[in-house]
Scaffold this active site. Structure first.
Site, PDB file in Angstrom:
ATOM      1  CB  CYS A 125       9.480 -27.591 -22.259  1.00  0.00           C
ATOM      2  SG  CYS A 125       8.699 -26.250 -22.931  1.00  0.00           S
TER       3      CYS A 125
ATOM      4  CG  HIS B 204      14.285 -21.921 -25.939  1.00  0.00           C
ATOM      5  ND1 HIS B 204      14.836 -22.980 -26.481  1.00  0.00           N
ATOM      6  CD2 HIS B 204      13.544 -22.536 -25.446  1.00  0.00           C
ATOM      7  CE1 HIS B 204      13.796 -24.608 -26.833  1.00  0.00           C
ATOM      8  NE2 HIS B 204      12.426 -23.803 -25.892  1.00  0.00           N
TER       9      HIS B 204
END
Length: 611
Positions: A26, A534
């Site tokens: 990720c 994020h």
């Protein structure tokens, strides 16, 4: 950094390529599905230069690298023979996580109720206010104004199966209009009259059990679940030239009789059992039941399992016309507000006072998460005192027979729905639940270091300043529900619970990293701060769904330029936390201070002074 060398060491230490089922990455982590996690040498991996830490969660072995994760994965994928050298199709296609049955159930309930929970709560409050106006004689139930407003208040609840059909169809990816057609068929006036008549209805000689589906929950959810299996069969059977007509037609023709003959009686039976169980518990041991629910409700909120109570409460009201849970749960919420007020009154720390003050108001209106994660849980004792207050107040409300007549927010706004038998016990329980944590927190809950003054006007040595990347409520990283971010293992920063959907650049910068999953952006500011933005927790699993990216790697951006737009409601409905984190990944180069403000607006939130 020797990325290839690091990749070789990680591959060896996870047990070699023969121990890997699948691997991907990720924004910051290498994620492995290992055949045997016991073969992985976790301590050795954590000590590797370039590895932040290792997290074992949700059946995944996660090696946290940071912004350079793609540089490590590329050679690792070649060495392990995982695919075409780390191209995007290989690096980001995460396998479907087979979650536990409980987690899937909670996610489903959350996704079907969340989209309309605010509207349903609002109509519940309106219904409570109408009850108050009727009891006080301000409005007569026979008046036109009362009847018009009552239609607005009760109509939503009456047609609840329609709203559930829409959200369940979206969750299960079936035709929404077929789902709606099924729901409105169950509420069709002629059918309702026939099922309530003296002559029993039958379907080709098979008797139909009389039932009322208005306000019901379980029946429509079971029916849409069955539709998710029926629709694909018809889609495969019919040619695409007639599929759009015949699949809906045959789905309704098959599912409607199945629903009234089998699913409906089953759903109503389950609903009656659930309602009876709730009533029995509170009739047999109201003191214990009230104390347990009053104490543990906010614990359920922390772990996200509170959603399981929504259909229970809704069903209980539909079956019996009242619900004993909501007054007790409201006590638990108000107890958190009391603990927050105690912190606000005691602390002289300007930032903590500001946060606890705003969080107190939010908690009184039913939103406790900012206060829990930002204040009471962080200080520990205030949260414990709130649990104690919730237990005592909840027991008082339960023993006195308090009950709600409509589904609404567990907050002060819902108090009018408690009018009726046991109302005074609810009021006393709320008062006790609020006062106990307020007093205990004021005298015993605030650490000495938080009782010292922090001047907002105190001179801060100004270095590079990073603006808020999104609007919302500021939380410390320690409040984030992810151990890597919360421990600051990746670097210092802060978290923001967003109130809008646009992620923007916090400073003039160059885009250092983008990801096909679109849930994270890596930036290097013109002054050299390496920054990770994020969006959400574990949102990499959405594989880019609900995200739209506006920048590319290497692109220059100015402060305030839009980077990503995301759909908060859809992401939350899918069961994911939408909190946004801003991390300075080269933290060792700076002394970092945070803004004293609690709301993120168009102003600085992090001040970075280079050593």
């Amino acid at each position: 950094m020797d990325y290839e060398g690091l990749a070789k060491e990680i591959l060896t230490d996870v047990g070699g390529k023969e121990n890997i089922n699948t691997a991907w990455h990720c924004a910051t982590r290498l994620r492995f599905k290992l055949k045997d996690e016991a073969k992985a040498q976790t301590e050795k991996i954590e000590n590797l230069d370039g590895v932040v830490t290792v997290v074992q969660s949700a059946g995944q072995y996660q090696v946290v690298i940071g912004n350079s994760v793609a540089n490590v994965f590329e050679p690792l994928s070649k060495l392990a023979g995982l695919g075409n050298g780390g191209e995007s199709a290989t690096t980001t296609d995460e396998p479907v996580e087979k979650d536990s049955l409980i987690n899937r159930f909670i996610g489903f309930i959350s996704s079907v109720f969340t989209p309309f929970l605010g509207a349903m709560a609002g109509t519940g409050v309106l219904k409570g206010l109408l009850t108050l106006l009727s009891v006080t004689g301000v409005l007569k139930e026979t008046s036109g104004a009362y009847q018009i407003w009552y239609a607005a208040a009760d109509g939503f609840f009456y047609f609840l199966p329609v709203f559930l059909a829409i959200t369940a169809a979206r969750r299960l990816k079936v035709n929404e209009f077929v789902a709606i057609g099924l729901a409105v068929a169950l509420l069709y006036p002629n059918l309702v009259a026939a099922m309530g008549g003296k002559t029993q209805l039958d379907f080709f000689g098979i008797p139909v059990v009389s039932a009322t589906y208005s306000s019901s929950v379980i029946t429509i959810l079971l029916a849409i679940w069955l539709l998710s299996y029926i629709q694909p069969v018809f889609d495969k059977f019919f040619h695409e030239s007639v599929r759009n007509i015949f699949t809906p037609m045959f789905s309704l023709a098959l599912l409607m009789p199945i629903t009234v003959l089998a699913i409906g009686p089953l759903g109503n039976g389950v609903g009656t059992v659930l309602s009876g169980a709730v009533e029995a518990i509170y009739n047999v041991a109201p003191l214990i039941a009230g104390a347990i629910m009053g104490a543990l409700w906010e614990v359920f909120v922390i772990f996200g399992v509170h959603w399981t109570f929504v259909p229970v409460i809704t069903n209980t009201i539909a079956v019996s016309g009242h619900d004993p849970l909501q007054p007790i749960l409201t006590v638990a919420v108000i107890a958190q507000a009391g603990a927050l007020l105690g912190v606000f009154l005691k602390t002289k720390n300007t930032k903590l006072k500001s946060l606890s003050g705003s969080a107190t108001l939010s908690a009184l209106l039913g939103i406790t998460e900012p206060g829990i994660y930002g204040v009471t849980l962080k200080l520990k004792k205030p949260f414990i005192f709130a649990v104690i207050g919730g237990a005592i107040g909840g027991a008082i409300a339960a023993v006195g027979g308090a009950q709600a007549t409509a589904m609404t927010l567990v907050s002060l706004l819902g108090v009018p729905t408690f009018i009726g038998p046991g109302f005074m016990s609810a009021v006393i329980g709320l008062g006790v639940g609020f006062v106990i944590p307020t007093v205990l927190t004021y005298f015993f809950g605030v650490p000495a270091e938080e009782q010292t003054t922090t001047d907002l006007n105190e001179t801060v040595s100004v270095g590079e300043q990073l603006n808020a990347p999104i609007q919302g409520t500021i939380l410390p990283l320690s409040a984030v529900k992810d151990p890597v971010f919360a421990s600051e293992a990746m670097g210092k920063g802060l978290a923001i619970v967003p109130t809008n959907n646009d992620l923007v650049a916090p400073a003039d910068a160059t885009v250092a990293a983008v990801y096909p999953s679109k849930h994270a952006i890596g930036l290097v500011t013109d002054a050299g701060a390496e920054t990770l933005l994020h969006i959400g927790i574990d949102t990499v699993q959405l594989d880019g769904q609900h995200f739209e990216q506006f920048v590319e790697q290497g692109q220059k951006v100015k402060a305030g330029d839009k980077l990503v737009t995301f759909d908060r409601a859809a992401i939350a409905a899918a069961g994911y936390d939408t909190t946004v984190m801003m991390i300075v990944t080269n933290t060792p180069n700076y002394t970092i201070s945070e803004t004293p403000e609690t709301e993120a607006r168009n102003a600085w939130v992090l001040n970075l002074k280079a050593f």
